[in-house]
Design a protein around this motif. Structure first.
Motif, PDB file in Angstrom:
ATOM      1  N   SER A  36       0.768  -1.128  -0.237  1.00  0.00           N
ATOM      2  CA  SER A  36       0.106   0.076  -0.121  1.00  0.00           C
ATOM      3  C   SER A  36       0.827   1.288  -0.026  1.00  0.00           C
ATOM      4  CB  SER A  36      -0.791   0.118   1.261  1.00  0.00           C
ATOM      5  OG  SER A  36      -1.848  -1.046   1.002  1.00  0.00           O
ATOM      6  N   ARG A  37       2.147   1.234   0.252  1.00  0.00           N
ATOM      7  CA  ARG A  37       2.924   2.357   0.329  1.00  0.00           C
ATOM      8  C   ARG A  37       3.299   2.873  -1.052  1.00  0.00           C
ATOM      9  NH1 ARG A  37       5.129   0.094   5.032  1.00  0.00           N
ATOM     10  NH2 ARG A  37       6.934  -1.125   4.080  1.00  0.00           N
ATOM     11  N   ARG A  38       3.338   1.560  -1.809  1.00  0.00           N
ATOM     12  CA  ARG A  38       3.529   1.856  -3.250  1.00  0.00           C
ATOM     13  C   ARG A  38       2.073   2.113  -3.778  1.00  0.00           C
ATOM     14  NH1 ARG A  38       5.640  -3.118  -6.482  1.00  0.00           N
ATOM     15  NH2 ARG A  38       5.594  -4.198  -4.757  1.00  0.00           N
ATOM     16  N   ILE A  39       1.286   1.358  -3.946  1.00  0.00           N
ATOM     17  CA  ILE A  39      -0.025   1.298  -4.441  1.00  0.00           C
ATOM     18  C   ILE A  39      -1.414   1.664  -3.425  1.00  0.00           C
ATOM     19  CG2 ILE A  39      -1.670   0.638  -5.936  1.00  0.00           C
ATOM     20  CD1 ILE A  39       0.800  -1.230  -6.843  1.00  0.00           C
ATOM     21  N   PRO A  40      -1.365   2.661  -3.017  1.00  0.00           N
ATOM     22  CA  PRO A  40      -2.425   2.752  -1.709  1.00  0.00           C
ATOM     23  C   PRO A  40      -4.060   1.924  -2.151  1.00  0.00           C
ATOM     24  CG  PRO A  40      -1.644   5.122  -2.015  1.00  0.00           C
ATOM     25  CD  PRO A  40      -1.010   4.171  -3.436  1.00  0.00           C
ATOM     26  N   ALA A  41      -4.303   1.185  -1.251  1.00  0.00           N
ATOM     27  CA  ALA A  41      -5.462   0.375  -1.790  1.00  0.00           C
ATOM     28  C   ALA A  41      -6.782   0.878  -1.750  1.00  0.00           C
ATOM     29  CB  ALA A  41      -5.563  -1.286  -0.533  1.00  0.00           C
ATOM     30  N   ASP A  42      -6.899   1.982  -2.798  1.00  0.00           N
ATOM     31  CA  ASP A  42      -8.346   2.559  -2.620  1.00  0.00           C
ATOM     32  C   ASP A  42      -8.553   2.371  -4.182  1.00  0.00           C
ATOM     33  OD1 ASP A  42      -7.173   4.873  -4.166  1.00  0.00           O
ATOM     34  OD2 ASP A  42      -6.168   5.277  -2.388  1.00  0.00           O
ATOM     35  N   PRO A  43      -9.867   2.597  -4.563  1.00  0.00           N
ATOM     36  CA  PRO A  43     -10.223   2.419  -6.185  1.00  0.00           C
ATOM     37  C   PRO A  43      -9.452   3.243  -6.903  1.00  0.00           C
ATOM     38  CG  PRO A  43     -12.124   2.518  -4.686  1.00  0.00           C
ATOM     39  CD  PRO A  43     -10.884   2.898  -3.722  1.00  0.00           C
ATOM     40  N   GLU A  44      -9.283   4.452  -6.467  1.00  0.00           N
ATOM     41  CA  GLU A  44      -8.606   5.548  -7.610  1.00  0.00           C
ATOM     42  C   GLU A  44      -7.195   4.891  -7.849  1.00  0.00           C
ATOM     43  OE1 GLU A  44      -7.941   9.231  -6.041  1.00  0.00           O
ATOM     44  OE2 GLU A  44      -6.787   9.787  -7.691  1.00  0.00           O
ATOM     45  N   HIS A  45      -6.291   4.511  -6.947  1.00  0.00           N
ATOM     46  CA  HIS A  45      -4.988   4.037  -7.232  1.00  0.00           C
ATOM     47  C   HIS A  45      -4.998   2.592  -7.854  1.00  0.00           C
ATOM     48  CE1 HIS A  45      -4.030   7.536  -4.384  1.00  0.00           C
ATOM     49  NE2 HIS A  45      -2.985   7.431  -4.951  1.00  0.00           N
TER      50      HIS A  45
ATOM     51  N   ASN B 122      -7.206   1.247  -9.571  1.00  0.00           N
ATOM     52  CA  ASN B 122      -7.653   1.415 -11.096  1.00  0.00           C
ATOM     53  C   ASN B 122      -6.687   2.027 -11.966  1.00  0.00           C
ATOM     54  OD1 ASN B 122     -10.196   0.007 -10.784  1.00  0.00           O
ATOM     55  ND2 ASN B 122     -11.141   1.875 -10.115  1.00  0.00           N
ATOM     56  N   ALA B 123      -5.791   2.884 -11.390  1.00  0.00           N
ATOM     57  CA  ALA B 123      -4.883   3.573 -12.212  1.00  0.00           C
ATOM     58  C   ALA B 123      -4.029   2.473 -12.568  1.00  0.00           C
ATOM     59  CB  ALA B 123      -4.256   4.917 -11.305  1.00  0.00           C
ATOM     60  N   ARG B 124      -3.517   1.687 -11.462  1.00  0.00           N
ATOM     61  CA  ARG B 124      -2.583   0.707 -11.791  1.00  0.00           C
ATOM     62  C   ARG B 124      -2.968  -0.319 -12.657  1.00  0.00           C
ATOM     63  NH1 ARG B 124       2.705   0.459 -12.672  1.00  0.00           N
ATOM     64  NH2 ARG B 124       3.564  -1.292 -11.999  1.00  0.00           N
TER      65      ARG B 124
ATOM     66  N   ASP C  96      -2.922  -2.981 -18.216  1.00  0.00           N
ATOM     67  CA  ASP C  96      -3.543  -3.356 -19.456  1.00  0.00           C
ATOM     68  C   ASP C  96      -2.738  -2.602 -20.558  1.00  0.00           C
ATOM     69  OD1 ASP C  96      -5.099  -4.715 -18.134  1.00  0.00           O
ATOM     70  OD2 ASP C  96      -7.122  -3.547 -18.522  1.00  0.00           O
ATOM     71  N   VAL C  97      -2.454  -1.435 -20.337  1.00  0.00           N
ATOM     72  CA  VAL C  97      -1.508  -0.893 -21.289  1.00  0.00           C
ATOM     73  C   VAL C  97      -0.185  -1.520 -21.703  1.00  0.00           C
ATOM     74  CG1 VAL C  97      -0.287   1.417 -21.761  1.00  0.00           C
ATOM     75  CG2 VAL C  97      -2.408   1.490 -20.915  1.00  0.00           C
ATOM     76  N   TYR C  98       0.436  -1.899 -20.567  1.00  0.00           N
ATOM     77  CA  TYR C  98       1.784  -2.811 -20.658  1.00  0.00           C
ATOM     78  C   TYR C  98       1.213  -4.150 -21.527  1.00  0.00           C
ATOM     79  CZ  TYR C  98       3.696   0.610 -17.050  1.00  0.00           C
ATOM     80  OH  TYR C  98       3.575   1.622 -16.361  1.00  0.00           O
ATOM     81  N   LEU C  99       0.310  -4.766 -20.968  1.00  0.00           N
ATOM     82  CA  LEU C  99      -0.138  -5.884 -21.617  1.00  0.00           C
ATOM     83  C   LEU C  99      -0.476  -5.840 -23.165  1.00  0.00           C
ATOM     84  CD1 LEU C  99      -1.785  -7.509 -18.607  1.00  0.00           C
ATOM     85  CD2 LEU C  99       0.049  -8.614 -19.627  1.00  0.00           C
ATOM     86  N   ALA C 100      -1.160  -4.722 -23.483  1.00  0.00           N
ATOM     87  CA  ALA C 100      -1.302  -4.398 -24.874  1.00  0.00           C
ATOM     88  C   ALA C 100      -0.213  -4.266 -25.615  1.00  0.00           C
ATOM     89  CB  ALA C 100      -2.390  -3.418 -24.846  1.00  0.00           C
ATOM     90  N   ALA C 101       0.786  -3.566 -25.102  1.00  0.00           N
ATOM     91  CA  ALA C 101       2.214  -3.399 -25.715  1.00  0.00           C
ATOM     92  C   ALA C 101       2.978  -4.647 -26.096  1.00  0.00           C
ATOM     93  CB  ALA C 101       3.009  -2.274 -25.080  1.00  0.00           C
ATOM     94  N   LEU C 102       2.705  -5.481 -24.971  1.00  0.00           N
ATOM     95  CA  LEU C 102       3.482  -6.729 -24.962  1.00  0.00           C
ATOM     96  C   LEU C 102       2.768  -7.655 -26.062  1.00  0.00           C
ATOM     97  CD1 LEU C 102       5.639  -8.678 -23.896  1.00  0.00           C
ATOM     98  CD2 LEU C 102       4.187  -9.357 -21.983  1.00  0.00           C
TER      99      LEU C 102
END
Ligand code: NAI
Length: 316
Positions: A285-294, A296-298, A303-309
């Motif tokens: 949670s220090r890296r990615i706070p466990a709230d919907p905003e963070h 969902n952003a991650r 999905d963007v990285y997977l699409a590129a891959l």
């Protein structure tokens, strides 16, 4: 049973995975009928699929040769189960992961389906023997377990019931290939199928390394993303060992003793104690706070990285 592209596929349950299957099947030219117990859910699924297809086109990731509107013309919603499966070659069940609920739906479908259609479940972990036993059409049943996001991560695990006809496995395998997924066949059912057994082996050992104070959660994630994961997108563990020596035989001559020594130090599965969960949750949670905003952003980044891959792999 016809396999022609103007054949139709029925999807039962129009949530996250039902929508993904609809985009996959329509992109290969299949007519798709989407059924849900909640009509409003079907309406929002159709809207969401249109949005997804437009986004995929914008990002150059649309599969097949048809435009989003042409694909949308193949997809329709339906709130009557009998009509939804009429004349279909394949029913893909995508209702929530609940054995009682799935069995109830299968009983209903069993009374409606003909002797040719394939009944395929998207279940992540329920065993075919639990899902399909006792059905009149058990020979036509199979699990086709996709991975999320299905459009970019094409693996589908095919898991037969002990009574599933071999031709049902072969037809499902051929269908999955035709729509651009990558099917693998499990010869018989096993708890966790293949993907989750391997994934849980990794999580279990990662958990042990962290809770025994050997390495931080951040660094375990780097072991995967900067190490093992770099090649695992292109070659699996067997090809890896084959190349890491002069073939598999030579690899085992060199490393089997060491592998056995390390593997025998793994110990029993972790207990996943509350204090351990708390510590690992805090570190993440220090890296990615466990709230919907963070979160969902991650997820969007993922999905963007997977699409590129996926694009890169398509070019290779
Ligand atoms: P979801 O909750 O997003 O969608 C389930 C849909 O089923 C909802 O639209 C709901 O209205 C509908 N539904 C409920 N009862 C129904 C009934 N009696 N008849 C028809 N529709 C009904 O669930 P999700 O995530 O799409 O999961 C579906 C299946 O796919 C589950 O078995 C899950 O384990 C599996 N799966 C999920 C993955 C994921 O990452 N979410 C990945 C791989 C498989």
């Amino acid at each position: 049973m016809t396999d022609s592209r103007d054949a139709s596929i029925s999807i039962v349950g129009s949530g996250l995975i039902g929508r993904s299957w609809a985009t996959v099947f329509s992109s290969a030219g299949y007519t798709v009928r989407l059924y849900d117990v909640v009509q409003q859910q079907v309406d929002s699924a159709i809207q969401d699929i249109r949005h997804q297809l437009n986004e995929l086109e914008k990002n150059g990731m649309l599969r097949g040769t048809s435009k989003p509107e042409e694909q949308m013309a193949l997809i329709s919603g339906c709130s009557d189960l009998a009509k939804a499966i009429e004349g279909s070659i394949h029913i893909q069940e995508c209702v929530p992961e609940n054995l009682e609920l799935k069995r109830k739906i299968f009983q209903e479908l069993d009374g409606l389906m003909n002797d040719d259609v394939i009944l395929s479940s998207s279940t992540s972990c329920l065993l075919p023997s639990k899902l399909f036993s006792g059905l009149k059409h058990v020979k036509q049943c199979i699990v086709s377990h996709p991975v999320n996001p299905t459009y970019y991560v094409p693996l589908v695990e095919l898991v037969p019931h002990p009574e599933t006809q071999p031709s049902v496995v072969e037809k499902t395998y051929a269908l999955m290939k035709r729509v651009g997924q990558v099917p693998v066949k499990l010869i018989r059912e096993i708890d966790g199928f293949a993907l989750n057994r391997i994934q849980y082996a990794i999580i279990g050992e990662a958990w042990r390394l962290v809770t025994e104070g050997i390495i931080s959660p951040e660094d375990v994630d780097l072991v995967m993303t900067a190490g093992l994961g770099m090649r695992y997108a292109f070659m699996g563990p067997f090809e890896t060992i084959h190349l890491n020596a002069e073939g598999t035989k030579n690899y085992c001559e060199r490393y089997a003793v060491g592998m056995k020594r390390v593997l025998s130090s793994f110990g029993p599965p972790p207990e996943f104690r509350d204090d351990e969960i708390q510590n690992i949750h805090q570190a993440l949670s220090r890296r990615i706070p466990a709230d919907p905003e963070h979160l969902n952003a991650r997820r969007h980044d993922r999905d963007v990285y997977l699409a590129a891959l996926a694009k890169l792999k398509k070019k290779m």
